[in-house]
Design a protein around this motif. Structure first.
Motif, PDB file in Angstrom:
ATOM      1  N   ILE A  20     -33.192  -7.567 -59.823  1.00 43.77           N
ATOM      2  CA  ILE A  20     -31.800  -7.369 -60.238  1.00 43.77           C
ATOM      3  C   ILE A  20     -31.023  -8.620 -59.849  1.00 43.77           C
ATOM      4  N   GLU A  21     -30.338  -9.208 -60.826  1.00 46.77           N
ATOM      5  CA  GLU A  21     -29.648 -10.474 -60.579  1.00 46.77           C
ATOM      6  C   GLU A  21     -28.214 -10.307 -60.091  1.00 46.77           C
ATOM      7  N   ASP A  22     -27.554  -9.246 -60.523  1.00 51.83           N
ATOM      8  CA  ASP A  22     -26.126  -9.116 -60.224  1.00 51.83           C
ATOM      9  C   ASP A  22     -25.826  -7.731 -59.668  1.00 51.83           C
ATOM     10  N   VAL A  23     -25.057  -7.697 -58.594  1.00 49.16           N
ATOM     11  CA  VAL A  23     -24.696  -6.433 -57.957  1.00 49.16           C
ATOM     12  C   VAL A  23     -23.873  -5.550 -58.903  1.00 49.16           C
ATOM     13  N   ARG A  24     -23.213  -6.158 -59.884  1.00 49.27           N
ATOM     14  CA  ARG A  24     -22.414  -5.371 -60.830  1.00 49.27           C
ATOM     15  C   ARG A  24     -23.285  -4.513 -61.750  1.00 49.27           C
ATOM     16  N   ASP A  25     -24.602  -4.780 -61.753  1.00 44.78           N
ATOM     17  CA  ASP A  25     -25.532  -3.974 -62.547  1.00 44.78           C
ATOM     18  C   ASP A  25     -25.994  -2.720 -61.805  1.00 44.78           C
ATOM     19  N   GLU A  38     -24.500  -0.778 -40.711  1.00 37.41           N
ATOM     20  CA  GLU A  38     -25.937  -1.056 -40.672  1.00 37.41           C
ATOM     21  C   GLU A  38     -26.237  -2.529 -40.392  1.00 37.41           C
ATOM     22  N   PHE A  39     -25.209  -3.315 -40.132  1.00 35.58           N
ATOM     23  CA  PHE A  39     -25.365  -4.751 -39.920  1.00 35.58           C
ATOM     24  C   PHE A  39     -26.094  -5.393 -41.098  1.00 35.58           C
ATOM     25  N   LEU A  40     -25.748  -4.956 -42.288  1.00 36.13           N
ATOM     26  CA  LEU A  40     -26.339  -5.454 -43.523  1.00 36.13           C
ATOM     27  C   LEU A  40     -25.398  -6.492 -44.116  1.00 36.13           C
ATOM     28  N   THR A  41     -25.835  -7.739 -44.147  1.00 38.40           N
ATOM     29  CA  THR A  41     -24.996  -8.793 -44.703  1.00 38.40           C
ATOM     30  C   THR A  41     -25.124  -8.801 -46.222  1.00 38.40           C
ATOM     31  N   GLU A  42     -24.158  -9.427 -46.860  1.00 38.32           N
ATOM     32  CA  GLU A  42     -24.202  -9.546 -48.316  1.00 38.32           C
ATOM     33  C   GLU A  42     -25.435 -10.334 -48.750  1.00 38.32           C
ATOM     34  N   GLU A  43     -25.797 -11.344 -47.988  1.00 38.89           N
ATOM     35  CA  GLU A  43     -26.973 -12.144 -48.310  1.00 38.89           C
ATOM     36  C   GLU A  43     -28.253 -11.302 -48.255  1.00 38.89           C
ATOM     37  N   GLU A  44     -28.361 -10.451 -47.237  1.00 33.02           N
ATOM     38  CA  GLU A  44     -29.532  -9.575 -47.137  1.00 33.02           C
ATOM     39  C   GLU A  44     -29.588  -8.590 -48.305  1.00 33.02           C
ATOM     40  N   LEU A  45     -28.448  -8.037 -48.661  1.00 23.94           N
ATOM     41  CA  LEU A  45     -28.401  -7.113 -49.791  1.00 23.94           C
ATOM     42  C   LEU A  45     -28.820  -7.815 -51.074  1.00 23.94           C
ATOM     43  N   MET A  46     -28.324  -9.031 -51.264  1.00 27.25           N
ATOM     44  CA  MET A  46     -28.687  -9.785 -52.463  1.00 27.25           C
ATOM     45  C   MET A  46     -30.181 -10.110 -52.488  1.00 27.25           C
ATOM     46  N   GLU A  47     -30.757 -10.374 -51.328  1.00 27.46           N
ATOM     47  CA  GLU A  47     -32.198 -10.616 -51.241  1.00 27.46           C
ATOM     48  C   GLU A  47     -32.979  -9.382 -51.705  1.00 27.46           C
ATOM     49  N   HIS A  48     -32.542  -8.212 -51.263  1.00 24.05           N
ATOM     50  CA  HIS A  48     -33.191  -6.966 -51.689  1.00 24.05           C
ATOM     51  C   HIS A  48     -33.029  -6.751 -53.195  1.00 24.05           C
ATOM     52  N   LEU A  49     -31.870  -7.098 -53.714  1.00 22.06           N
ATOM     53  CA  LEU A  49     -31.649  -6.985 -55.166  1.00 22.06           C
ATOM     54  C   LEU A  49     -32.613  -7.880 -55.931  1.00 22.06           C
ATOM     55  N   ARG A  50     -32.741  -9.118 -55.491  1.00 18.94           N
ATOM     56  CA  ARG A  50     -33.648 -10.056 -56.161  1.00 18.94           C
ATOM     57  C   ARG A  50     -35.094  -9.565 -56.122  1.00 18.94           C
ATOM     58  N   ARG A  51     -35.495  -8.985 -54.996  1.00 20.15           N
ATOM     59  CA  ARG A  51     -36.856  -8.444 -54.884  1.00 20.15           C
ATOM     60  C   ARG A  51     -37.104  -7.339 -55.910  1.00 20.15           C
ATOM     61  N   GLU A  52     -36.050  -6.644 -56.278  1.00 25.31           N
ATOM     62  CA  GLU A  52     -36.161  -5.576 -57.280  1.00 25.31           C
ATOM     63  C   GLU A  52     -35.952  -6.100 -58.695  1.00 25.31           C
ATOM     64  N   ASP A  97     -20.969   1.685 -58.011  1.00 24.83           N
ATOM     65  CA  ASP A  97     -20.456   1.161 -59.281  1.00 24.83           C
ATOM     66  C   ASP A  97     -20.238  -0.352 -59.227  1.00 24.83           C
ATOM     67  N   GLY A  98     -21.212  -1.067 -58.686  1.00 22.68           N
ATOM     68  CA  GLY A  98     -21.172  -2.523 -58.657  1.00 22.68           C
ATOM     69  C   GLY A  98     -20.302  -3.128 -57.573  1.00 22.68           C
ATOM     70  N   LYS A  99     -19.713  -2.298 -56.732  1.00 24.81           N
ATOM     71  CA  LYS A  99     -18.837  -2.798 -55.664  1.00 24.81           C
ATOM     72  C   LYS A  99     -19.497  -2.567 -54.297  1.00 24.81           C
ATOM     73  N   ILE A 125     -33.799  -0.133 -48.689  1.00 24.12           N
ATOM     74  CA  ILE A 125     -32.627  -0.007 -49.552  1.00 24.12           C
ATOM     75  C   ILE A 125     -33.124   0.397 -50.931  1.00 24.12           C
ATOM     76  N   SER A 126     -32.591   1.501 -51.452  1.00 21.33           N
ATOM     77  CA  SER A 126     -32.972   1.959 -52.789  1.00 21.33           C
ATOM     78  C   SER A 126     -31.801   1.681 -53.737  1.00 21.33           C
ATOM     79  N   PHE A 127     -32.154   1.365 -54.989  1.00 25.31           N
ATOM     80  CA  PHE A 127     -31.153   0.988 -55.980  1.00 25.31           C
ATOM     81  C   PHE A 127     -31.263   1.878 -57.214  1.00 25.31           C
ATOM     82  N   ILE A 128     -30.119   2.192 -57.786  1.00 25.23           N
ATOM     83  CA  ILE A 128     -30.040   2.864 -59.089  1.00 25.23           C
ATOM     84  C   ILE A 128     -29.178   1.972 -59.963  1.00 25.23           C
ATOM     85  N   SER A 129     -29.791   1.467 -61.038  1.00 28.61           N
ATOM     86  CA  SER A 129     -29.033   0.561 -61.908  1.00 28.61           C
ATOM     87  C   SER A 129     -28.159   1.366 -62.873  1.00 28.61           C
TER      88      SER A 129
END
Length: 176
Positions: free
Chosen positions: A150-155, A134-148, A123-125, A167-171
């Motif tokens: 998606i601009e904001d994690v709150r989406d 998983e040693f997943l940094t916020e920067e790495e997660l944001m990179e994966h979001l941008r590749r998909e 839920d965006g958090k 990493i799979s995403f459900i908006s």
């Protein structure tokens, strides 16, 4: 005389002892046991490392490829015969088939072998504890979001680190 010596040297180089090429020096049971211990040991070790370490291959596939490569290397020079290499490769193939067969038919084996998806965004958090596992940094997660796209994690309704490390995403609006 010199030509005769050269011809003799070439003939000597071309002699192949097929019996020696296929003769096993190591007992077959020892080869099978070594391959089995290596396979199961490396499978266990790969199971305890973060899933993103394995890359795009599933853990069991990575293990299989690594061990086949190792057995092939030994059969080309480390073992004294091709037969020993084939015994190890056949053992590894049998173990790989058996583990895949068992994991398909047994949820318990599947649970032991495969990683379940790990929720890292809900839920965006950000779920930092799971990200840390998983040693997943916020920067790495944001990179994966941008590749998909998606601009904001709150989406994001949910994001999971899958068994293969992706990493799979459900908006929230359900379009991904």
């Amino acid at each position: 005389m010199c030509r005769m010596t050269n011809a003799f040297n070439y003939m000597e180089l071309l002699q192949i002892n097929l019996a020696e090429l296929f003769r096993t020096e190591t007992p077959v049971l020892e080869l099978v046991l070594r391959a089995s211990i290596l396979y199961l040991g490396i499978l266990f070790l790969l199971r305890i490392v973060p899933r993103r370490t394995g890359g795009e291959l599933a853990t069991i596939d990575l293990l299989f490829v690594v061990l086949i490569a190792e057995a092939t290397t030994h059969s080309l020079g480390g073992y004294k015969s091709i037969t020993e290499g084939f015994i190890v490769i056949l053992t590894l193939m049998s173990l790989n088939y058996s583990i895949n067969f068992l994991s398909y038919h047994s949820p318990l084996v599947e649970k032991l072998i495969a990683y379940p998806p790990l929720l890292v965004v809900k839920d965006g958090k950000l779920l930092r504890r799971n990200m840390r596992r998983e040693f997943l940094t916020e920067e790495e997660l944001m990179e994966h979001l941008r590749r998909e796209g998606i601009e904001d994690v709150r989406d994001i309704k949910a994001a999971h680190v899958e068994a293969d490390g992706h990493i799979s995403f459900i908006s929230k609006n359900g379009d991904r």
